[in-house]
Motif scaffolding. Structure first.
Motif, PDB file in Angstrom:
ATOM      1  N   ARG A 170      -7.614  11.148   4.455  1.00 30.57           N
ATOM      2  CA  ARG A 170      -7.960  10.595   3.128  1.00 30.57           C
ATOM      3  C   ARG A 170      -9.433  10.338   2.997  1.00 30.57           C
ATOM      4  NH1 ARG A 170      -4.007   8.105   0.943  1.00 30.57           N
ATOM      5  NH2 ARG A 170      -5.035   6.268   0.310  1.00 30.57           N
ATOM      6  N   GLY A 214     -20.259   7.271   1.326  1.00 33.43           N
ATOM      7  CA  GLY A 214     -19.621   7.869   0.201  1.00 33.43           C
ATOM      8  C   GLY A 214     -18.803   9.049   0.403  1.00 33.43           C
ATOM      9  N   VAL A 248     -10.348   3.238   9.706  1.00 35.89           N
ATOM     10  CA  VAL A 248     -11.615   3.419   8.765  1.00 35.89           C
ATOM     11  C   VAL A 248     -11.933   1.825   8.303  1.00 35.89           C
ATOM     12  CG1 VAL A 248     -12.412   4.306   6.581  1.00 35.89           C
ATOM     13  CG2 VAL A 248     -10.659   5.433   7.906  1.00 35.89           C
ATOM     14  N   LEU A 289      -8.167  -0.586   4.826  1.00 31.81           N
ATOM     15  CA  LEU A 289      -9.275  -0.363   4.225  1.00 31.81           C
ATOM     16  C   LEU A 289      -9.214  -0.785   2.693  1.00 31.81           C
ATOM     17  CD1 LEU A 289     -11.833   1.417   3.924  1.00 31.81           C
ATOM     18  CD2 LEU A 289     -10.022   3.412   3.176  1.00 31.81           C
ATOM     19  N   ASP A 290      -8.143  -0.588   2.039  1.00 27.33           N
ATOM     20  CA  ASP A 290      -7.985  -0.745   0.699  1.00 27.33           C
ATOM     21  C   ASP A 290      -7.811  -2.112   0.038  1.00 27.33           C
ATOM     22  OD1 ASP A 290      -8.477   2.101   0.176  1.00 27.33           O
ATOM     23  OD2 ASP A 290      -6.398   2.304   0.201  1.00 27.33           O
ATOM     24  N   HIS A 324       0.905  -1.145  -0.033  1.00 24.41           N
ATOM     25  CA  HIS A 324       0.034  -0.007   0.102  1.00 24.41           C
ATOM     26  C   HIS A 324       0.983   1.245  -0.132  1.00 24.41           C
ATOM     27  CE1 HIS A 324      -3.193   2.907   1.090  1.00 24.41           C
ATOM     28  NE2 HIS A 324      -4.005   2.128   0.819  1.00 24.41           N
ATOM     29  N   PRO A 325       0.661   2.209  -0.855  1.00 27.23           N
ATOM     30  CA  PRO A 325       1.362   3.494  -0.938  1.00 27.23           C
ATOM     31  C   PRO A 325       1.506   4.050   0.450  1.00 27.23           C
ATOM     32  CG  PRO A 325      -0.560   3.556  -2.286  1.00 27.23           C
ATOM     33  CD  PRO A 325      -0.680   2.223  -1.725  1.00 27.23           C
ATOM     34  N   VAL A 326       0.572   4.127   1.283  1.00 33.10           N
ATOM     35  CA  VAL A 326       0.507   4.821   2.682  1.00 33.10           C
ATOM     36  C   VAL A 326       1.627   4.231   3.293  1.00 33.10           C
ATOM     37  CG1 VAL A 326      -0.486   5.340   4.798  1.00 33.10           C
ATOM     38  CG2 VAL A 326      -1.697   5.893   2.615  1.00 33.10           C
ATOM     39  N   TYR A 353     -10.852   9.613  -1.183  1.00 29.91           N
ATOM     40  CA  TYR A 353     -11.643   8.288  -1.918  1.00 29.91           C
ATOM     41  C   TYR A 353     -12.733   8.856  -2.595  1.00 29.91           C
ATOM     42  CZ  TYR A 353      -8.699   5.452   0.974  1.00 29.91           C
ATOM     43  OH  TYR A 353      -7.668   4.505   1.507  1.00 29.91           O
ATOM     44  N   GLY A 354     -13.691   9.663  -2.175  1.00 27.19           N
ATOM     45  CA  GLY A 354     -14.934  10.049  -2.612  1.00 27.19           C
ATOM     46  C   GLY A 354     -14.683  10.772  -3.916  1.00 27.19           C
ATOM     47  N   PHE A 384      -5.332   2.302   6.581  1.00 27.68           N
ATOM     48  CA  PHE A 384      -5.466   2.383   5.028  1.00 27.68           C
ATOM     49  C   PHE A 384      -5.264   1.275   4.206  1.00 27.68           C
ATOM     50  CE2 PHE A 384      -6.232   6.563   6.982  1.00 27.68           C
ATOM     51  CZ  PHE A 384      -7.422   6.593   6.601  1.00 27.68           C
ATOM     52  N   LEU A 416     -17.000   4.023   3.359  1.00 29.05           N
ATOM     53  CA  LEU A 416     -16.883   4.292   2.286  1.00 29.05           C
ATOM     54  C   LEU A 416     -18.378   4.040   1.518  1.00 29.05           C
ATOM     55  CD1 LEU A 416     -13.446   3.989   1.505  1.00 29.05           C
ATOM     56  CD2 LEU A 416     -14.525   5.963   2.173  1.00 29.05           C
ATOM     57  N   ALA A 433       0.518   9.915  -4.089  1.00 28.42           N
ATOM     58  CA  ALA A 433       0.035   8.713  -3.579  1.00 28.42           C
ATOM     59  C   ALA A 433       0.783   8.426  -2.124  1.00 28.42           C
ATOM     60  CB  ALA A 433       0.299   7.267  -4.386  1.00 28.42           C
ATOM     61  N   GLY A 434       0.103   7.931  -1.092  1.00 23.17           N
ATOM     62  CA  GLY A 434       0.637   7.379   0.067  1.00 23.17           C
ATOM     63  C   GLY A 434       0.519   8.524   1.087  1.00 23.17           C
ATOM     64  N   ILE A 435      -0.224   9.651   1.168  1.00 21.00           N
ATOM     65  CA  ILE A 435      -0.625  10.358   2.428  1.00 21.00           C
ATOM     66  C   ILE A 435      -1.294   9.792   3.327  1.00 21.00           C
ATOM     67  CG2 ILE A 435      -1.619  12.545   2.867  1.00 21.00           C
ATOM     68  CD1 ILE A 435       0.913  13.109   1.061  1.00 21.00           C
ATOM     69  N   PRO A 436      -0.760   9.789   4.470  1.00 23.50           N
ATOM     70  CA  PRO A 436      -1.536   9.084   5.583  1.00 23.50           C
ATOM     71  C   PRO A 436      -2.612   9.963   6.004  1.00 23.50           C
ATOM     72  CG  PRO A 436       0.440  10.105   6.545  1.00 23.50           C
ATOM     73  CD  PRO A 436       0.437  10.717   4.888  1.00 23.50           C
TER      74      PRO A 436
END
Lengths: 577, 92
Positions: free
Chosen positions: B83, A457, A448, A495-496, A235-237, B89-90, A492, A453, B76-79
């Motif tokens: 988010r 949304g 999360v 989540l993803d 994951h990128p985070v 996301y939305g 995250f 989501l 990409a990748g901001i914690p």
């Protein structure tokens, strides 16, 4: 293989004993365990610094295993800052060592007569209280260095600074990273003062192992741990953002969003934010021979900590986003060197950086120190160690400072200073600040789950609609994650990846030999929140305590010129589950 | 001539410094320009941009840009919970 046990220390009689863990606590850990023990054993109306409060220190459910990034520790008790229940969560190396010694929780209780200080030493051979008057008055860095010299270079040292000894309500409990930096704080809510009230200056934890906490189903656990590592590394985070720039990568982002509290929450953008950003920090740290990335505990794959060499030859490790904000833009200070010095002093004196920064902001609002004057801020902070009246005010938090100086623009909820996101620029977090049993807390609504989501949304951060549901779900998921020992930053990746939550549950199932499902996880989160909420109600809290300060409703926040307009009756629905 | 004020953060900042751009950069935009077309024209890899701010709000990459807009590219990748809270996301 160690048997799981409680280590209970009666600080009045100096009795130290190990107890079998009652069945109801067997699978609990972290926040779930500290909050449940505080709920069960501490009278909600007690004086937080009196004989009936307890300090509970608990590794997470998965701490001490090779599950990646699972070495977080919870510290709990009744907060002298808020008057409610408190769980503060820290990295560092103590959690894994405690778990490897089979210690489910350390419970400090009672209140000693007299002025003698003690150190609690915990080893595989047992636990004992050792006289420690020679450590009294010393900063946390020196205490940690002395203890590592005295008891071995790899021991974990949980300690308090002079602020905790003086029973100041902004005092935290710290422990060290692998390098011996005493900077991994369970900072919020004044639990350092609770430890000080028990006259325990330090807890030394010596364990020969780090990743060998007992597992009921070892092979299943190892497979799940491998899978979870892969989830984080993909994951990128957790694989890019945090390892490259740490949490302070948020500085520019929150500034861009217009939600960076500036000049004691008067503005949402700081024009010199880039000067104190994570990008700038990485550049300076590397140029000076420090590190832009560094793990707060062994086995963390995210490595979001950093090592920032200061001009005075000392090292601040790390400077995190919340601290950089509290001691930077909040005070209109635009120098990472000044921020680093303030952060180092907070660590050494045993103060929560967020509460200290918010308090300095209130003192600047009052004109005691000029906004933007870093040297004046450093001088004022140094007064804490000397115990002067101004120093004690700084160590007593923003609400007290506001009362002493007649300031009404005081950003606190339940007496605790607001962290680094203005609730007018991002209303969902405002709902969490208002309603969390912890007082204003940025981590209370962090984790999360996918249903947010699906159900929520897109929720417009500038509008009140949908924020209550969002905050509720976030708080429930976070309460669970805070109990596992996992760092919140896994949220995250979890989540993803649809396999994220099931893998965490698989780890818990394999560790404890049970069948633990995603539904169980959310139920646990709810149970934690309900116990915390119930404690606060019994302590005398009402819905009037679940509100932001008035000025957030009255004063528009530039650049978006928004006010906090989530209705009170909607805030009262957050705990309606 | 229509222009926007452009920023980029985290690893995307390296693109600015490698090309000698100021921070923020003044960038000319054309009729119908969006953050998506802008990053394509400037050679900023879209897969490295997770979110776009326009005037302090997270917007979709196909949102039309106006003269004087403040635009920022987020890697990409901001914690953090933002988010979700800010709409990474939305607004995908």
């Amino acid at each position: 293989m160690p048997v799981s046990k409680f280590l209970r220390v009666n600080t009045a009689t100096r009795e130290v004993k190990f107890e079998e863990v009652p069945e109801k606590y067997l699978i609990l850990g972290g926040r779930a365990l500290t909050s449940q023990l505080v709920f069960d054993e501490v009278p909600p109306t007690c004086n937080p610094l009196g004989p009936f409060n307890k300090l509970v220190i608990a590794p997470g459910m998965l701490s001490g295993t090779n599950a990646p990034s699972s070495g977080r520790m919870s510290v709990g008790g009744k907060s002298p800052l808020t008057g409610g229940i408190k769980e503060a969560n820290a990295g560092g190396i103590a959690s894994q060592k405690l778990a490897n010694l089979g210690i489910k929780a350390i419970i400090l209780e009672g209140k000693p007569q007299g002025n003698d200080w003690y150190l609690l030493k915990v080893t595989p051979a047992g636990a004992e209280l050792i006289p420690a008057n020679d450590l009294a008055g010393k900063g946390t860095y020196e205490v940690t260095a002395i203890c590592r010299e005295r008891y071995g270079p790899k021991v974990a040292v949980i300690t308090i600074g002079p602020a905790g000894e003086m029973l100041l309500p902004a005092a935290g409990v710290t422990n060290n990273d692998s390098d011996g930096n005493s900077s991994r704080y369970a900072g919020r809510g004044g639990l350092g003062a609770v430890m000080g009230s028990k006259k325990i200056k330090a807890i030394v934890v010596d364990s020969p192992t780090t990743f060998d906490a007992p597992l009921k189903e070892a092979e299943r656990f190892k497979a799940a741990a491998r899978k979870f590592t892969q989830i984080l590394q993909e994951h990128p985070v957790t694989s890019k953002g945090l390892p490259n720039y740490g949490t302070n990568v948020l500085m520019n982002i929150i500034n861009e969003a217009g939600a960076l509290p500036t000049r004691n929450f008067h503005f949402g953008r700081f024009e010199r934010a880039a000067e104190v950003s994570g990008e700038k920090l990485a550049e300076i740290a590397v140029a000076r021979g420090g590190k832009a990335t560094h793990p707060c505990h062994p086995g963390c794959v995210m490595r979001c900590s950093n090592i920032y060499p200061l001009p005075n030859g000392k090292v601040c490790a790390p400077i995190e986003y919340e601290s950089a904000w509290a001691l930077g833009p909040n005070l209109e200070i635009d120098s990472l060197d000044v921020i680093g010095q303030l952060n180092y002093l907070c660590n050494d004196y045993g103060l929560d950086t967020i509460e200290t920064g918010v308090t300095l902001g209130v003192l600047m609002e009052a004109g005691v120190i000029p906004f933007g004057d870093g040297e004046a801020a450093i001088k004022a902070l140094e007064e804490v160690a000397r115990g002067t009246p101004l120093g004690r005010i700084i160590g007593s938090g923003a609400a007290t400072a506001g009362r002493v100086y007649g300031v009404t623009h005081v950003p606190v909820v339940k007496g605790q200073g607001l962290p680094a996101y203005d609730p007018r620029g991002c209303k969902g977090i405002g709902v969490t600040y208002a309603t969390s049993p912890m007082g204003a807390d940025h981590t209370a609504g962090y984790a999360v789950t996918a249903n947010i989501l699906k159900v929520g949304g897109y929720v417009d951060p500038h509008k009140p609609e949908g924020q209550v549901e969002l905050s509720r779900d976030l708080q429930v998921a976070t309460a669970f994650l805070d109990s596992t020992g996992f760092c919140l930053f896994v949220a995250f990746a979890v989540l993803d990846n649809p396999e994220g939550m099931p893998t965490i549950c698989d780890l818990i199932s394999a560790k404890y030999g049970i069948s633990f499902t995603v539904d169980d996880a959310l139920e646990l989160g709810k149970r934690v929140l309900k116990a915390e909420r119930e404690f606060n109600l019994k302590a005398g809290f009402t819905s009037a305590d679940d509100r932001l300060p008035e000025f957030f409703k009255l004063e528009q926040l530039p650049p978006h010129n928004t006010v906090f307009d989530v209705r009170d009756e909607d805030l009262d629905q957050v705990f309606n589950f | 001539m229509a222009r926007v004020e452009l920023r980029a953060f985290g690893s995307l900042m390296n693109i600015f410094s490698a090309r000698g751009w100021t921070f923020p950069a003044e960038v000319e935009i054309f009729p119908g320009e969006t953050p998506g077309t802008l990053m394509e024209r400037l050679g900023i890899p879209p897969e490295e941009v997770e979110a776009v701010f326009v005037n302090g709000r997270v917007e979709r990459k196909d949102c039309p840009l106006q003269d004087g807009d403040r635009v920022a590219f987020v890697p990409a990748g901001i914690p953090s919970v933002h988010r979700v809270m800010l709409g990474f996301y939305g607004k995908r």
